[in-house]
Design a protein around this motif. Structure first.
Motif, PDB file in Angstrom:
ATOM      1  N   THR A  53      15.511  12.400  -0.073  1.00 49.50           N
ATOM      2  CA  THR A  53      14.509  13.174  -1.094  1.00 49.50           C
ATOM      3  C   THR A  53      13.445  15.154  -1.225  1.00 49.50           C
ATOM      4  O   THR A  53      13.263  14.880  -1.925  1.00 49.50           O
ATOM      5  CB  THR A  53      13.091  11.650  -0.768  1.00 49.50           C
ATOM      6  OG1 THR A  53      12.655  12.369   1.060  1.00 49.50           O
ATOM      7  CG2 THR A  53      13.948  10.792  -0.296  1.00 49.50           C
ATOM      8  N   SER A  54      14.088  15.407   0.315  1.00 50.86           N
ATOM      9  CA  SER A  54      13.607  16.513  -0.385  1.00 50.86           C
ATOM     10  C   SER A  54      14.462  17.089   0.677  1.00 50.86           C
ATOM     11  O   SER A  54      15.128  17.062   1.452  1.00 50.86           O
ATOM     12  CB  SER A  54      11.871  17.493   0.004  1.00 50.86           C
ATOM     13  OG  SER A  54      11.971  15.633   2.048  1.00 50.86           O
ATOM     14  N   PRO A  55      14.245  18.206   0.456  1.00 54.55           N
ATOM     15  CA  PRO A  55      15.301  19.254   1.532  1.00 54.55           C
ATOM     16  C   PRO A  55      14.896  19.737   3.039  1.00 54.55           C
ATOM     17  O   PRO A  55      14.261  19.589   3.605  1.00 54.55           O
ATOM     18  CB  PRO A  55      15.290  21.364   0.973  1.00 54.55           C
ATOM     19  CG  PRO A  55      15.290  20.670  -0.522  1.00 54.55           C
ATOM     20  CD  PRO A  55      14.173  19.626  -0.380  1.00 54.55           C
ATOM     21  N   PRO A  56      16.173  18.767   3.802  1.00 56.62           N
ATOM     22  CA  PRO A  56      15.904  18.836   5.249  1.00 56.62           C
ATOM     23  C   PRO A  56      15.761  20.145   5.547  1.00 56.62           C
ATOM     24  O   PRO A  56      14.679  20.159   7.211  1.00 56.62           O
ATOM     25  CB  PRO A  56      17.670  18.091   5.558  1.00 56.62           C
ATOM     26  CG  PRO A  56      18.642  19.390   4.935  1.00 56.62           C
ATOM     27  CD  PRO A  56      17.743  19.495   3.949  1.00 56.62           C
ATOM     28  N   PHE A  57      16.167  21.549   5.402  1.00 55.83           N
ATOM     29  CA  PHE A  57      15.421  22.272   5.699  1.00 55.83           C
ATOM     30  C   PHE A  57      14.223  23.697   5.201  1.00 55.83           C
ATOM     31  O   PHE A  57      13.748  24.607   5.033  1.00 55.83           O
ATOM     32  CB  PHE A  57      16.527  24.152   6.441  1.00 55.83           C
ATOM     33  CG  PHE A  57      17.589  23.105   7.440  1.00 55.83           C
ATOM     34  CD1 PHE A  57      16.769  23.136   8.529  1.00 55.83           C
ATOM     35  CD2 PHE A  57      18.744  23.000   6.617  1.00 55.83           C
ATOM     36  CE1 PHE A  57      17.445  22.558   9.196  1.00 55.83           C
ATOM     37  CE2 PHE A  57      19.560  22.178   7.845  1.00 55.83           C
ATOM     38  CZ  PHE A  57      18.962  21.906   9.392  1.00 55.83           C
TER      39      PHE A  57
ATOM     40  N   LYS B 224       4.894  13.775   3.844  1.00 56.66           N
ATOM     41  CA  LYS B 224       3.840  13.139   3.119  1.00 56.66           C
ATOM     42  C   LYS B 224       4.057  12.107   3.590  1.00 56.66           C
ATOM     43  O   LYS B 224       4.019  11.077   4.759  1.00 56.66           O
ATOM     44  CB  LYS B 224       5.671  12.879   2.290  1.00 56.66           C
ATOM     45  CG  LYS B 224       6.547  13.461   1.660  1.00 56.66           C
ATOM     46  CD  LYS B 224       8.008  13.075   1.536  1.00 56.66           C
ATOM     47  CE  LYS B 224       8.973  13.903   1.349  1.00 56.66           C
ATOM     48  NZ  LYS B 224      10.188  13.370   1.242  1.00 56.66           N
ATOM     49  N   THR B 225       3.033  10.810   2.343  1.00 60.59           N
ATOM     50  CA  THR B 225       2.156   9.779   2.772  1.00 60.59           C
ATOM     51  C   THR B 225       3.176   8.254   2.988  1.00 60.59           C
ATOM     52  O   THR B 225       3.789   8.462   2.067  1.00 60.59           O
ATOM     53  CB  THR B 225       1.142   9.758   2.542  1.00 60.59           C
ATOM     54  OG1 THR B 225       0.971   9.288   1.804  1.00 60.59           O
ATOM     55  CG2 THR B 225      -0.116  10.572   3.196  1.00 60.59           C
TER      56      THR B 225
ATOM     57  N   ALA C 162       3.438  12.492   7.463  1.00 59.82           N
ATOM     58  CA  ALA C 162       4.397  12.767   8.391  1.00 59.82           C
ATOM     59  C   ALA C 162       5.626  13.452   7.467  1.00 59.82           C
ATOM     60  O   ALA C 162       5.460  13.916   6.607  1.00 59.82           O
ATOM     61  CB  ALA C 162       5.409  11.636   8.116  1.00 59.82           C
ATOM     62  N   ILE C 163       6.001  14.778   8.391  1.00 56.14           N
ATOM     63  CA  ILE C 163       6.505  15.525   8.416  1.00 56.14           C
ATOM     64  C   ILE C 163       8.420  15.468   8.026  1.00 56.14           C
ATOM     65  O   ILE C 163       8.700  14.681   8.744  1.00 56.14           O
ATOM     66  CB  ILE C 163       6.315  17.087   9.422  1.00 56.14           C
ATOM     67  CG1 ILE C 163       5.101  17.488   9.573  1.00 56.14           C
ATOM     68  CG2 ILE C 163       7.158  18.310   9.395  1.00 56.14           C
ATOM     69  CD1 ILE C 163       4.839  18.317  10.944  1.00 56.14           C
TER      70      ILE C 163
ATOM     71  N   HIS D 259      11.978  12.331   9.973  1.00 57.85           N
ATOM     72  CA  HIS D 259      10.422  12.550  10.289  1.00 57.85           C
ATOM     73  C   HIS D 259       9.409  12.146  10.987  1.00 57.85           C
ATOM     74  O   HIS D 259      10.248  11.618  12.298  1.00 57.85           O
ATOM     75  CB  HIS D 259       9.581  11.915   8.841  1.00 57.85           C
ATOM     76  CG  HIS D 259       9.917  10.735   8.967  1.00 57.85           C
ATOM     77  ND1 HIS D 259      11.056  10.321   8.396  1.00 57.85           N
ATOM     78  CD2 HIS D 259       8.892   9.041   8.761  1.00 57.85           C
ATOM     79  CE1 HIS D 259      10.824   8.359   8.288  1.00 57.85           C
ATOM     80  NE2 HIS D 259       9.498   8.435   9.457  1.00 57.85           N
ATOM     81  N   PHE D 260       8.407  12.914  11.587  1.00 62.28           N
ATOM     82  CA  PHE D 260       7.982  13.368  12.679  1.00 62.28           C
ATOM     83  C   PHE D 260       6.410  12.596  12.081  1.00 62.28           C
ATOM     84  O   PHE D 260       5.732  13.398  11.475  1.00 62.28           O
ATOM     85  CB  PHE D 260       7.960  14.141  13.773  1.00 62.28           C
ATOM     86  CG  PHE D 260       7.701  13.574  15.311  1.00 62.28           C
ATOM     87  CD1 PHE D 260       7.387  12.530  15.525  1.00 62.28           C
ATOM     88  CD2 PHE D 260       6.926  14.859  15.895  1.00 62.28           C
ATOM     89  CE1 PHE D 260       6.954  12.620  16.765  1.00 62.28           C
ATOM     90  CE2 PHE D 260       6.150  14.994  16.674  1.00 62.28           C
ATOM     91  CZ  PHE D 260       6.465  13.963  17.299  1.00 62.28           C
TER      92      PHE D 260
END
Length: 462
Positions: free
Chosen positions: A99-103, A108-109, A117-118, A437-438
């Motif tokens: 949903t967003s570029p991996p790098f 986002k909540t 979470a990052i 995410h983390f």
């Protein structure tokens, strides 16, 4: 002196910003196209350890990617903690599912992470969890709170089997000498109920190749007259499980540890909702070996799974061919007492034996490692349990993980040290998947908790 919680609160934005910068580096060890990015990431980790306060930091050359080694020896008479982590990450494919570029890390909540979470490849596995240790060390140095010696060994090939790490460990036993190994590359039950991983499964990873005719053939002219490698491969793979999802490779279960009813009942006390599990995965039902629960299937039982399969034409539109070759990548997660090299050989022998006439089969071993179980009565485990209890307000539960960290068994064999696996990720963090995410909470809570492990471990070792 500031406590670790105050340090985290006062430095929260900086701690997040630094991790985000590290996550921007596409350190994909499996793809040689990213080799310079992997090396650049090693340099960044080296710099972070220098800034945090290590007296010695080195980029140690290996046959593969470098290992970042750092140390702070305050008194040789004190215990030494060796921190292990890895700076390489999994490939991000399929990119279109992110949903967003991996790098391009973004916070986002989510329902599970109201504090955010990052989202980025490597956020949880393992850059985020590895970097917790760097920042916890920074806190201890800055506040004169490091109670013992510490060494860091951060590798760049965990996601491709850690081959160079074994080479390095065997040649540097004195350099790596320690009393306990501390690892954060696992997870915990929830943000309300921490857990400590006490068992890991082993791994055997292979690639299979089925070859039929010497070239791709017209499916009208040759269909039905020659063996189709894709058809044959799928039949062979299907035969690897019986009607009870029991693996059919002869000898596969010969050394499998069977837990007692009492041990299985103890495992069942772990908080778990099957309905929540299915809902989070958007599945109607679970699937697996008959006679075992979901949590038993993914932790104390061995498995065999196809990780990738390909052959023939997969582009847009139609192309009517019988492919000359078909391929699959297969992983087997193993339990303690199963030797990964023995299992690889058993699989190879069986898979080649079931090939029908008209095709040739080749099994190519990739990598693997042994399973591992750590005792809960060790000083390392007890120190970790006290640290979690202090910061979470509830005692952690010991759990066995379905994942594999092959080098943990190697560490005990070569260095004679037990490992303590203090994970802070969640099962829902999508490691190895799109949208990894983390949680911000998890990252910061790790930095807060880890110094307490050092405190209690040093006290208990006196």
């Amino acid at each position: 002196m500031k406590d670790s919680k105050q340090f985290v609160q006062e430095n929260k934005q900086r701690l997040l910003d630094e991790l985000i910068e590290l996550l921007k580096k596409p350190s994909i060890s499996a793809d040689s196209a990213y080799s310079q990015d992997v090396i650049n990431t090693a340099e960044a980790v080296k710099e972070s350890l220098e800034k945090a306060g290590c007296d010695i930091v080195e980029l140690c050359e290996t046959p593969g990617y470098p290992i970042v080694y750092g140390e702070k020896i305050i008194d040789p008479a004190l215990p030494t903690v060796l921190v292990y982590g890895h700076y390489d990450v999994q490939p991000a494919d399929p990119i279109e599912l992110w949903t967003s570029p991996p790098f391009e890390p973004v916070i986002k909540t989510t329902d599970l992470h109201p504090d955010g979470a990052i989202f980025a490849r490597g956020a949880c596995d393992d850059k985020g969890q590895m970097y917790m240790h760097v920042k916890a060390f920074e806190y201890m140095i800055a506040n004169d709170a490091l109670p013992c010696n510490v060494k860091f060994m951060i590798e760049g090939e965990e996601e491709v089997g850690s081959v160079s790490l074994g080479w390095f460990v065997k040649r540097n036993q004195e350099k790596l000498k320690n009393d306990v190994i501390l690892i954060s590359d696992t997870g915990m039950i929830s943000n309300e109920q921490p857990s400590i991983t006490t068992g890991l499964r082993g791994l055997s990873y292979v690639e299979v190749e089925v070859t039929g005719p010497n070239r791709d053939l017209h499916s009208g002219l040759y269909g039905g007259a020659v063996a189709n490698p894709i058809n044959v491969l799928t039949k062979m793979i299907a035969s690897l499980h019986d009607e009870n999802n029991h693996i059919t490779v002869p000898g596969f279960y010969d050394k499998v540890e069977e837990l007692s009813r009492e041990e299985r009942d103890e495992m069942a006390k772990r908080p778990f909702s099957l309905e929540d599990y299915k809902q989070k995965l958007d599945i109607d039902d679970v699937y697996g070996e008959a006679g075992y629960t979901t949590n038993e299937r993914n932790s104390i039982r061995p498995t065999l799974d196809v990780n990738g399969i390909w052959g023939g034409y997969t582009g847009e539109g139609a192309k009517t061919v019988i492919a000359s070759k078909a391929f699959a990548k297969i992983s087997m997660r193993l339990v303690p007492n199963q030797d990964w090299e023995e299992i690889t050989e058993l699989f190879k022998k069986h898979f080649e034996s079931i090939a029908p006439a008209g095709v040739r089969v080749e099994v190519k071993p990739h990598h693997g490692g042994q399973g591992y179980v750590t005792p809960i009565d060790s000083i390392g485990y007890q120190a970790a349990a006290k640290a979690y209890t202090d910061t979470f307000g509830v005692a952690p539960i010991p759990v066995r993980s379905g994942g594999s960290i092959p080098i943990v068994a190697l560490f005990e064999e070569e260095l004679g040290s037990k490992s303590v696996m203090m994970g802070f990720g969640l099962d829902t963090d999508a490691i190895h998947s799109p949208n990894e995410h983390f949680g911000v909470f998890n990252y910061l809570k790790g930095i807060e908790t880890i110094p307490l492990f050092y405190k209690y471990y040093t006290e208990m070792m006196k």
